[in-house]
Design a protein around this motif. Structure first.
Motif, mmCIF file in Angstrom:
data_model
loop_
_atom_site.group_PDB
_atom_site.id
_atom_site.type_symbol
_atom_site.label_atom_id
_atom_site.label_comp_id
_atom_site.label_asym_id
_atom_site.label_seq_id
_atom_site.Cartn_x
_atom_site.Cartn_y
_atom_site.Cartn_z
ATOM 1 N N PRO A 34 23.655 45.691 86.037
ATOM 2 C CA PRO A 34 23.699 44.364 86.681
ATOM 3 C C PRO A 34 22.511 43.471 86.319
ATOM 4 C CG PRO A 34 24.316 46.056 88.250
ATOM 5 C CD PRO A 34 23.811 46.777 87.026
ATOM 6 N N LEU A 35 21.379 44.073 85.919
ATOM 7 C CA LEU A 35 20.221 43.270 85.517
ATOM 8 C C LEU A 35 20.329 42.825 84.065
ATOM 9 C CD1 LEU A 35 17.232 45.102 87.258
ATOM 10 C CD2 LEU A 35 18.513 43.104 88.021
ATOM 11 N N ARG A 37 22.883 42.706 82.180
ATOM 12 C CA ARG A 37 24.102 41.935 81.926
ATOM 13 C C ARG A 37 23.892 40.442 82.187
ATOM 14 N NH1 ARG A 37 27.450 39.416 80.493
ATOM 15 N NH2 ARG A 37 29.705 39.652 80.420
ATOM 16 N N ARG A 38 22.887 40.091 82.971
ATOM 17 C CA ARG A 38 22.581 38.682 83.215
ATOM 18 C C ARG A 38 21.939 38.010 81.999
ATOM 19 N NH1 ARG A 38 19.363 39.491 88.926
ATOM 20 N NH2 ARG A 38 21.052 40.524 90.092
ATOM 21 N N ARG A 39 21.436 38.819 81.080
ATOM 22 C CA ARG A 39 20.702 38.281 79.938
ATOM 23 C C ARG A 39 21.393 38.510 78.604
ATOM 24 N NH1 ARG A 39 15.179 37.239 80.780
ATOM 25 N NH2 ARG A 39 14.508 37.586 82.919
ATOM 26 N N LEU A 288 27.563 34.353 78.865
ATOM 27 C CA LEU A 288 27.545 35.380 79.898
ATOM 28 C C LEU A 288 28.646 35.065 80.913
ATOM 29 C CD1 LEU A 288 23.699 35.581 80.510
ATOM 30 C CD2 LEU A 288 25.070 37.081 79.079
#
Length: 289
Positions: A34-35, A37-39, A288
């Protein structure tokens, strides 16, 4: 031709070394999906887009290639496993600049994992030969020893066919520690990703470019704690990233990203945010969901 960074006395060209995909979990190691995947984007199979971008560094004294790309000798099975999406075009990119592989003076390997060195050899009349026939292939002695005597963990990344032809041709130049390759181009032993991993610092007037190899494979790895599951010595990677990124951010250095199809190079501020970007072929910021 992908792009060029013109620093006046030094020009840096990005060469197309092949496009492929790897597992996002492996590339971001301990970082929860989840971290990261934000970038950085991934597909339904959790694989992320990757690029291999050798750098051609042209100074007044030498032509230097940093890293070598994927090469043209992967088997069908390897191509499927690594999900190769585009073949290397290094020779074509050199030709666009009026150069051939024989015009290169040095090839610098940050380390000897297959995706950084496979393009350093080629097959000629059934024999493997150095792709850059005149060049000295520059590797840290610690890395050479690790690659030529792999252990259970590392043998899957170190392939003998990538170093044996260089040794047979007498093209290997081993260095130890921090050394000046040519004026304005310095090599620094870091370890971390592999035992003998090194980084390359290029200085031209007021500008500095830092190639951190697999300590900084993509722009999404700027946080020093975001290391790969592929790192053999992750705590060393963290320490070296803290050291070098602090200098780069404080002094406004360019950072290059060998595996990033979104960002070829960038400058970052003290908060780790990109403030100046040289975009890759997929554009920045990445899409994204």
């Amino acid at each position: 031709m992908a792009a060029v960074l013109d620093l006046g006395a030094v020009r840096i060209h990005w060469l197309r070394g092949g496009r492929f995909r790897l597992d996002g979990g492996a590339m971001f190691g301990p970082v929860p999906k989840p971290l990261w995947r934000r970038r950085y984007p991934c597909d339904e199979h959790n694989s992320i887009p990757m690029q291999a971008y050798p750098l051609l560094v042209v100074t007044s004294q030498a032509r230097i290639v940093i890293e070598a790309g994927l090469g043209h000798r992967l088997t069908d099975k390897q191509r499927r496993n690594f999900r190769v999406e585009a073949e290397p075009a290094v020779e074509e990119d050199l030709a666009d600049l009026g150069l051939t592989p024989a015009d290169i003076d040095f090839v610098v390997y940050t380390h000897m994992d297959w995706d950084h060195v496979a393009g350093g050899v080629c097959e000629v009349e059934g024999q493997l030969r150095p792709f850059y026939p005149r060049a000295r292939y520059v590797v840290q002695r610690a890395e050479w020893n690790a690659a030529t005597h792999p252990d259970t963990r590392t043998r899957h990344g170190y392939w003998p066919e990538h170093w044996q032809p260089l040794l047979a041709a007498g093209r290997v130049a081993l260095v130890e520690g921090d050394v000046e390759l040519v004026p304005g181009v310095d090599l620094h032993l870091t370890g971390g990703h592999t035992h003998g991993h090194q980084v390359v610092r290029i200085t031209a007037g007021e500008e500095t470019v830092l190639h951190l190899g697999d300590l900084l494979p993509t722009h999404a790895h700027l946080n020093p704690l975001w290391v790969m599951a592929y790192d053999n010595f992750p705590l060393t990677s963290v320490a070296q990233k803290e050291r070098w990124l602090a200098r780069a951010e404080a002094q406004g250095w360019w950072l290059t990203f060998y595996h990033d199809p979104f960002v070829l190079a960038a400058k970052a501020d003290g908060a780790g945010q990109l403030v100046q970007v040289l975009q890759g072929e997929r554009g920045f910021p990445p899409p994204l969901d």
